[in-house]
Design a protein around this motif. Structure first.
Motif, PDB file in Angstrom:
ATOM      1  N   ASP A 119       0.812  -1.211   0.000  1.00 53.86           N
ATOM      2  CA  ASP A 119       0.000   0.000   0.000  1.00 53.86           C
ATOM      3  C   ASP A 119       0.851   1.270   0.000  1.00 53.86           C
ATOM      4  OD1 ASP A 119      -2.505  -1.301  -0.017  1.00 53.86           O
ATOM      5  OD2 ASP A 119      -2.326  -1.679   2.136  1.00 53.86           O
ATOM      6  N   LYS A 120       2.141   1.139   0.273  1.00 50.75           N
ATOM      7  CA  LYS A 120       3.035   2.304   0.295  1.00 50.75           C
ATOM      8  C   LYS A 120       3.726   2.464  -1.051  1.00 50.75           C
ATOM      9  CE  LYS A 120       4.151   2.479   5.195  1.00 50.75           C
ATOM     10  NZ  LYS A 120       5.247   2.470   6.184  1.00 50.75           N
ATOM     11  N   GLU A 121       3.500   3.618  -1.660  1.00 57.35           N
ATOM     12  CA  GLU A 121       4.112   3.904  -2.949  1.00 57.35           C
ATOM     13  C   GLU A 121       5.638   3.858  -2.863  1.00 57.35           C
ATOM     14  OE1 GLU A 121       3.787   7.201  -6.539  1.00 57.35           O
ATOM     15  OE2 GLU A 121       2.879   7.630  -4.602  1.00 57.35           O
ATOM     16  N   GLU A 122       6.185   4.330  -1.753  1.00 55.86           N
ATOM     17  CA  GLU A 122       7.638   4.314  -1.573  1.00 55.86           C
ATOM     18  C   GLU A 122       8.193   2.888  -1.625  1.00 55.86           C
ATOM     19  OE1 GLU A 122      11.094   4.888   1.732  1.00 55.86           O
ATOM     20  OE2 GLU A 122       9.003   5.004   2.338  1.00 55.86           O
ATOM     21  N   HIS A 123       7.493   1.940  -1.043  1.00 61.86           N
ATOM     22  CA  HIS A 123       7.940   0.545  -1.071  1.00 61.86           C
ATOM     23  C   HIS A 123       7.906   0.003  -2.498  1.00 61.86           C
ATOM     24  CE1 HIS A 123       7.789  -0.913   3.353  1.00 61.86           C
ATOM     25  NE2 HIS A 123       8.066   0.384   3.298  1.00 61.86           N
ATOM     26  N   ARG A 124       6.872   0.351  -3.249  1.00 66.87           N
ATOM     27  CA  ARG A 124       6.786  -0.101  -4.634  1.00 66.87           C
ATOM     28  C   ARG A 124       7.902   0.507  -5.472  1.00 66.87           C
ATOM     29  NH1 ARG A 124       1.320   1.110  -3.521  1.00 66.87           N
ATOM     30  NH2 ARG A 124       1.349   2.823  -5.030  1.00 66.87           N
ATOM     31  N   HIS A 125       8.248   1.783  -5.212  1.00 68.67           N
ATOM     32  CA  HIS A 125       9.353   2.432  -5.927  1.00 68.67           C
ATOM     33  C   HIS A 125      10.684   1.770  -5.585  1.00 68.67           C
ATOM     34  CE1 HIS A 125       7.242   6.532  -6.842  1.00 68.67           C
ATOM     35  NE2 HIS A 125       6.580   5.492  -7.310  1.00 68.67           N
ATOM     36  N   CYS A 126      10.893   1.467  -4.313  1.00 65.24           N
ATOM     37  CA  CYS A 126      12.132   0.796  -3.886  1.00 65.24           C
ATOM     38  C   CYS A 126      12.242  -0.582  -4.523  1.00 65.24           C
ATOM     39  CB  CYS A 126      12.193   0.683  -2.368  1.00 65.24           C
ATOM     40  SG  CYS A 126      12.567   2.230  -1.547  1.00 65.24           S
ATOM     41  N   LEU A 127      11.136  -1.294  -4.579  1.00 63.48           N
ATOM     42  CA  LEU A 127      11.118  -2.598  -5.216  1.00 63.48           C
ATOM     43  C   LEU A 127      11.530  -2.477  -6.678  1.00 63.48           C
ATOM     44  CD1 LEU A 127      10.346  -5.609  -5.642  1.00 63.48           C
ATOM     45  CD2 LEU A 127       8.025  -4.782  -6.046  1.00 63.48           C
ATOM     46  N   ALA A 128      10.943  -1.525  -7.390  1.00 64.12           N
ATOM     47  CA  ALA A 128      11.289  -1.329  -8.803  1.00 64.12           C
ATOM     48  C   ALA A 128      12.776  -1.023  -8.963  1.00 64.12           C
ATOM     49  CB  ALA A 128      10.443  -0.205  -9.400  1.00 64.12           C
ATOM     50  N   ALA A 129      13.312  -0.175  -8.090  1.00 59.61           N
ATOM     51  CA  ALA A 129      14.739   0.159  -8.149  1.00 59.61           C
ATOM     52  C   ALA A 129      15.594  -1.081  -7.891  1.00 59.61           C
ATOM     53  CB  ALA A 129      15.066   1.258  -7.141  1.00 59.61           C
ATOM     54  N   CYS A 130      15.182  -1.930  -6.978  1.00 58.84           N
ATOM     55  CA  CYS A 130      15.940  -3.147  -6.672  1.00 58.84           C
ATOM     56  C   CYS A 130      15.903  -4.132  -7.833  1.00 58.84           C
ATOM     57  CB  CYS A 130      15.429  -3.791  -5.397  1.00 58.84           C
ATOM     58  SG  CYS A 130      15.897  -2.872  -3.913  1.00 58.84           S
ATOM     59  N   LEU A 131      14.770  -4.229  -8.518  1.00 55.50           N
ATOM     60  CA  LEU A 131      14.697  -5.115  -9.684  1.00 55.50           C
ATOM     61  C   LEU A 131      15.601  -4.608 -10.804  1.00 55.50           C
ATOM     62  CD1 LEU A 131      10.881  -6.006  -9.705  1.00 55.50           C
ATOM     63  CD2 LEU A 131      12.790  -7.370  -8.833  1.00 55.50           C
ATOM     64  N   VAL A 132      15.650  -3.294 -10.989  1.00 59.77           N
ATOM     65  CA  VAL A 132      16.572  -2.710 -11.973  1.00 59.77           C
ATOM     66  C   VAL A 132      18.013  -2.984 -11.547  1.00 59.77           C
ATOM     67  CG1 VAL A 132      17.417  -0.553 -12.980  1.00 59.77           C
ATOM     68  CG2 VAL A 132      14.952  -0.979 -12.818  1.00 59.77           C
ATOM     69  N   LYS A 133      18.307  -2.837 -10.257  1.00 57.20           N
ATOM     70  CA  LYS A 133      19.656  -3.119  -9.751  1.00 57.20           C
ATOM     71  C   LYS A 133      20.017  -4.572 -10.026  1.00 57.20           C
ATOM     72  CE  LYS A 133      23.432  -2.273  -7.354  1.00 57.20           C
ATOM     73  NZ  LYS A 133      24.426  -1.279  -7.703  1.00 57.20           N
ATOM     74  N   GLY A 134      19.077  -5.482  -9.884  1.00 56.52           N
ATOM     75  CA  GLY A 134      19.327  -6.887 -10.200  1.00 56.52           C
ATOM     76  C   GLY A 134      19.732  -7.074 -11.647  1.00 56.52           C
TER      77      GLY A 134
END
Length: 118
Positions: A34-49
């Motif tokens: 439900d937190k947009e910040e968590h979804r943004h962090c997740l997206a950044a981590c997938l890109v980092k992967g």
């Protein structure tokens, strides 16, 4: 080549999303969909992967960047567009990830089924 601390989720991942699970200090990722910040962090981590894989596909640290969030890498694709006039290679490197909710839990409405990262 990047140092291991640059590619290690435990060293450079989203510390604010890592929860202490037990007295040994082992960490797990807690996603509040439900937190947009968590979804943004997740997206950044997938890109980092993807970036970690791009540097070295056999890097054992790369999977932590998606597995820690409940994703699995379904496909990796590289497209070489040739050399540009600037002297650098125009290579596109991407991955398709599939979200797998924890066993027995339904997928959260804000959780994606698939993510494509470049």
């Amino acid at each position: 080549m990047a140092s291991s601390s640059d590619v290690d989720l435990a060293d450079s991942g989203p510390v604010h999303m890592m929860a202490k699970n037990d007295c040994t200090g082992s960490s797990g990722i807690v996603i509040d969909w439900d937190k947009e910040e968590h979804r943004h962090c997740l997206a950044a981590c997938l890109v980092k992967g993807v970036m970690v894989m791009m540097k070295d596909r056999s890097n054992p640290l790369a999977p932590a960047w998606w597995k820690s969030f409940g994703f699995r890498c379904r496909n990796v694709d590289t497209s070489d567009q040739g050399s540009s006039d600037s002297g650098r290679d125009d290579e596109i490197f991407g991955a398709t990830y599939e979200y797998e909710p924890p066993a027995g839990l339904p997928r959260h409405p804000s959780a994606p089924s698939y993510v494509v990262a470049f």
